[in-house]
Design an enzyme around this catalytic site. Sequence first.
Site, PDB file in Angstrom:
ATOM      1  N   CYS A  70       0.818  -1.228   0.000  1.00 14.85           N
ATOM      2  CA  CYS A  70       0.000   0.000   0.000  1.00 14.85           C
ATOM      3  C   CYS A  70       0.845   1.267   0.000  1.00 14.85           C
ATOM      4  O   CYS A  70       0.315   2.364  -0.211  1.00 14.85           O
ATOM      5  CB  CYS A  70      -0.964  -0.011   1.183  1.00 14.85           C
ATOM      6  SG  CYS A  70      -2.008  -1.477   1.193  1.00 14.85           S
ATOM      7  N   HIS A 112      -3.094   7.157   2.075  1.00 13.77           N
ATOM      8  CA  HIS A 112      -3.571   5.835   1.656  1.00 13.77           C
ATOM      9  C   HIS A 112      -4.964   5.628   2.242  1.00 13.77           C
ATOM     10  O   HIS A 112      -5.216   5.929   3.408  1.00 13.77           O
ATOM     11  CB  HIS A 112      -2.605   4.763   2.161  1.00 13.77           C
ATOM     12  CG  HIS A 112      -3.131   3.372   1.973  1.00 13.77           C
ATOM     13  ND1 HIS A 112      -3.691   2.946   0.793  1.00 13.77           N
ATOM     14  CD2 HIS A 112      -3.194   2.316   2.836  1.00 13.77           C
ATOM     15  CE1 HIS A 112      -4.082   1.681   0.938  1.00 13.77           C
ATOM     16  NE2 HIS A 112      -3.801   1.287   2.159  1.00 13.77           N
ATOM     17  N   ASN A 125     -10.240  -0.214   0.185  1.00 12.87           N
ATOM     18  CA  ASN A 125      -8.774  -0.132   0.185  1.00 12.87           C
ATOM     19  C   ASN A 125      -8.268  -0.743  -1.128  1.00 12.87           C
ATOM     20  O   ASN A 125      -8.367  -1.961  -1.312  1.00 12.87           O
ATOM     21  CB  ASN A 125      -8.244  -0.882   1.410  1.00 12.87           C
ATOM     22  CG  ASN A 125      -6.736  -0.858   1.516  1.00 12.87           C
ATOM     23  OD1 ASN A 125      -6.042  -0.511   0.559  1.00 12.87           O
ATOM     24  ND2 ASN A 125      -6.229  -1.240   2.677  1.00 12.87           N
TER      25      ASN A 125
HETATM   26  O1  UT7 Z   1      -3.715  -1.186   3.594  1.00 16.51           O
HETATM   27  C1  UT7 Z   1      -2.654  -1.358   4.456  1.00 16.51           C
HETATM   28  C2  UT7 Z   1      -2.907  -0.754   5.738  1.00 16.51           C
HETATM   29  N1  UT7 Z   1      -4.051  -1.394   6.360  1.00 16.51           N
HETATM   30  C3  UT7 Z   1      -4.655  -0.767   7.331  1.00 16.51           C
HETATM   31  O2  UT7 Z   1      -4.317   0.338   7.626  1.00 16.51           O
HETATM   32  C4  UT7 Z   1      -5.728  -1.497   8.100  1.00 16.51           C
HETATM   33  C5  UT7 Z   1      -5.560  -1.210   9.562  1.00 16.51           C
HETATM   34  N2  UT7 Z   1      -6.537  -1.856  10.407  1.00 16.51           N
HETATM   35  C6  UT7 Z   1      -7.848  -1.516  10.410  1.00 16.51           C
HETATM   36  O3  UT7 Z   1      -8.277  -0.716   9.602  1.00 16.51           O
HETATM   37  C7  UT7 Z   1      -8.733  -2.116  11.464  1.00 16.51           C
HETATM   38  O4  UT7 Z   1      -7.942  -2.772  12.425  1.00 16.51           O
HETATM   39  C8  UT7 Z   1      -9.811  -3.090  10.904  1.00 16.51           C
HETATM   40  C9  UT7 Z   1     -10.847  -2.324  10.131  1.00 16.51           C
HETATM   41  C10 UT7 Z   1      -9.149  -4.128  10.026  1.00 16.51           C
HETATM   42  C11 UT7 Z   1     -10.507  -3.802  12.064  1.00 16.51           C
HETATM   43  O5  UT7 Z   1     -11.091  -2.841  12.916  1.00 16.51           O
HETATM   44  P1  UT7 Z   1     -10.844  -2.938  14.498  1.00 16.51           P
HETATM   45  O6  UT7 Z   1     -11.603  -1.851  15.107  1.00 16.51           O
HETATM   46  O7  UT7 Z   1      -9.342  -2.945  14.708  1.00 16.51           O
HETATM   47  O8  UT7 Z   1     -11.536  -4.284  14.857  1.00 16.51           O
HETATM   48  P2  UT7 Z   1     -10.919  -5.612  15.516  1.00 16.51           P
HETATM   49  O9  UT7 Z   1     -10.059  -6.329  14.557  1.00 16.51           O
HETATM   50  O10 UT7 Z   1     -10.316  -5.241  16.842  1.00 16.51           O
HETATM   51  O11 UT7 Z   1     -12.230  -6.455  15.768  1.00 16.51           O
HETATM   52  C12 UT7 Z   1     -13.272  -5.982  16.632  1.00 16.51           C
HETATM   53  C13 UT7 Z   1     -14.394  -6.998  16.614  1.00 16.51           C
HETATM   54  C14 UT7 Z   1     -13.922  -8.424  16.827  1.00 16.51           C
HETATM   55  O12 UT7 Z   1     -14.907  -9.118  17.581  1.00 16.51           O
HETATM   56  P3  UT7 Z   1     -14.705  -9.348  19.172  1.00 16.51           P
HETATM   57  O13 UT7 Z   1     -13.435 -10.123  19.280  1.00 16.51           O
HETATM   58  O14 UT7 Z   1     -14.627  -7.973  19.750  1.00 16.51           O
HETATM   59  O15 UT7 Z   1     -15.930 -10.104  19.542  1.00 16.51           O
HETATM   60  C15 UT7 Z   1     -13.915  -8.997  15.431  1.00 16.51           C
HETATM   61  O16 UT7 Z   1     -14.108 -10.384  15.398  1.00 16.51           O
HETATM   62  O17 UT7 Z   1     -15.041  -6.971  15.332  1.00 16.51           O
HETATM   63  C16 UT7 Z   1     -15.101  -8.300  14.812  1.00 16.51           C
HETATM   64  N3  UT7 Z   1     -15.044  -8.220  13.358  1.00 16.51           N
HETATM   65  C17 UT7 Z   1     -16.139  -8.093  12.587  1.00 16.51           C
HETATM   66  N4  UT7 Z   1     -17.450  -8.027  12.873  1.00 16.51           N
HETATM   67  C18 UT7 Z   1     -18.311  -7.898  11.865  1.00 16.51           C
HETATM   68  C19 UT7 Z   1     -13.947  -8.229  12.567  1.00 16.51           C
HETATM   69  N5  UT7 Z   1     -14.310  -8.101  11.278  1.00 16.51           N
HETATM   70  C20 UT7 Z   1     -15.665  -8.030  11.263  1.00 16.51           C
HETATM   71  C21 UT7 Z   1     -16.608  -7.880  10.250  1.00 16.51           C
HETATM   72  N6  UT7 Z   1     -17.923  -7.825  10.576  1.00 16.51           N
HETATM   73  N7  UT7 Z   1     -16.273  -7.803   8.936  1.00 16.51           N
END
Ligand code: UT7
Length: 336
Positions: A130, A263, A293
């Site tokens: 990215c 990005h 993305n």
């Molecule tokens: O392109 C290169 C650079 N990439 C980035 O910059 C991406 C950076 N990361 C992010 O943007 C975020 O970390 C994400 C959008 C990928 C995830 O968001 P988050 O707020 O960090 O969520 P998380 O991974 O901590 O997950 C929170 C909860 C989890 O459930 P529990 O464990 O709290 O029960 C996940 O299982 O959300 C759950 N979850 C979802 N729920 C519904 C994860 N993905 C999904 C989903 N739908 N698609």
Amino acid sequence: MTAFLPPADRQGPRYARITGTGSHLPPQRLTNAALVAQLAERDIETSDAWIVERTGIRARHFAAPGVVCSDLALEAARAALDAAGRTSADLDLIIVATSTPDMIFPSTACILQRKLGVHGCPAFDVQAVCAGFVYALTVADAMIRTGSARCALVIGAEVFSRILDFEDRTTCVLFGDGAGAVILEASDIPGILASELRADGRHADILCTPGTVAGGKVSGDPTLKMDGPAVFKLAVNVLEDAARNVLAKAGKSESDIDFLIPHQANIRIMQSTAKKLKLGADKLVVTVDEHGNTSAASIPLALDVAVRDGRIQRGHRLLLEGVGGGFTWGAVLLEY
Ligand code: UT7
């Protein structure tokens, strides 16, 4: 080692400047609702509300079967050439930033060169995920200022839909396909003012597509894996550092930035960076809502959108920032 250095008596151009932008999105637009419905058929539970709240994404575009990275790149290249008043015959350098190339080799840049109907000029891919477009732009800038090229095509193009695991809801809702391009030319009018490229391979595992080809077979998992929260934390920190370093290199400050084009991975990361740089919402170019993305394509796509809708005008100072797998990151400060 000195291949890119001009003879001592040669006066190179002072700047490399963007003379045209272009982009292309494949026609198939998939809203969150449509994607959520398709995933539900596989018993993968997610929702429009979660995707919008956590990422800001509302839709993405997916390439049709058989459409490859160089096809998207070609459309973006043609639009950028038109905008610059150039033809492919004027190009003396082609760089494609991509992590989803048409083939293992030759490079997508060489395939694109053939599709553009030209040959002879150097053409190669840059693989910095990215951060790829920021890397490619910096390499092209250096080659132009040292006299190795005068008219470069620099592209970010991706078909990330091909490497997604649609059983993994933590990643498959995030990415889309597309391409963005610029024509970068030697100029005495200010263009790229400063840039900074960084990498930290210690974090290679937090965002990767670990599969490869061995013995004629795919070996390992060829789909994207990401530790989202770890990437999020690193991204927020390194983007602020890169912005401050590049401003210092150019002798500028936050108030000199007309538009921030980061990005487009997550609206929360983008807003956090803008806030740290004391930039209002009107200075942040956002396309993640409509594109998702698109990895290396996201910055040139966003740039082209804001140029074509009239927000970005000649003379505006733009801060471009990329961050992604590797871990790689970087920033370019330029006058448009
Ligand atoms: O392109 C290169 C650079 N990439 C980035 O910059 C991406 C950076 N990361 C992010 O943007 C975020 O970390 C994400 C959008 C990928 C995830 O968001 P988050 O707020 O960090 O969520 P998380 O991974 O901590 O997950 C929170 C909860 C989890 O459930 P529990 O464990 O709290 O029960 C996940 O299982 O959300 C759950 N979850 C979802 N729920 C519904 C994860 N993905 C999904 C989903 N739908 N698609």
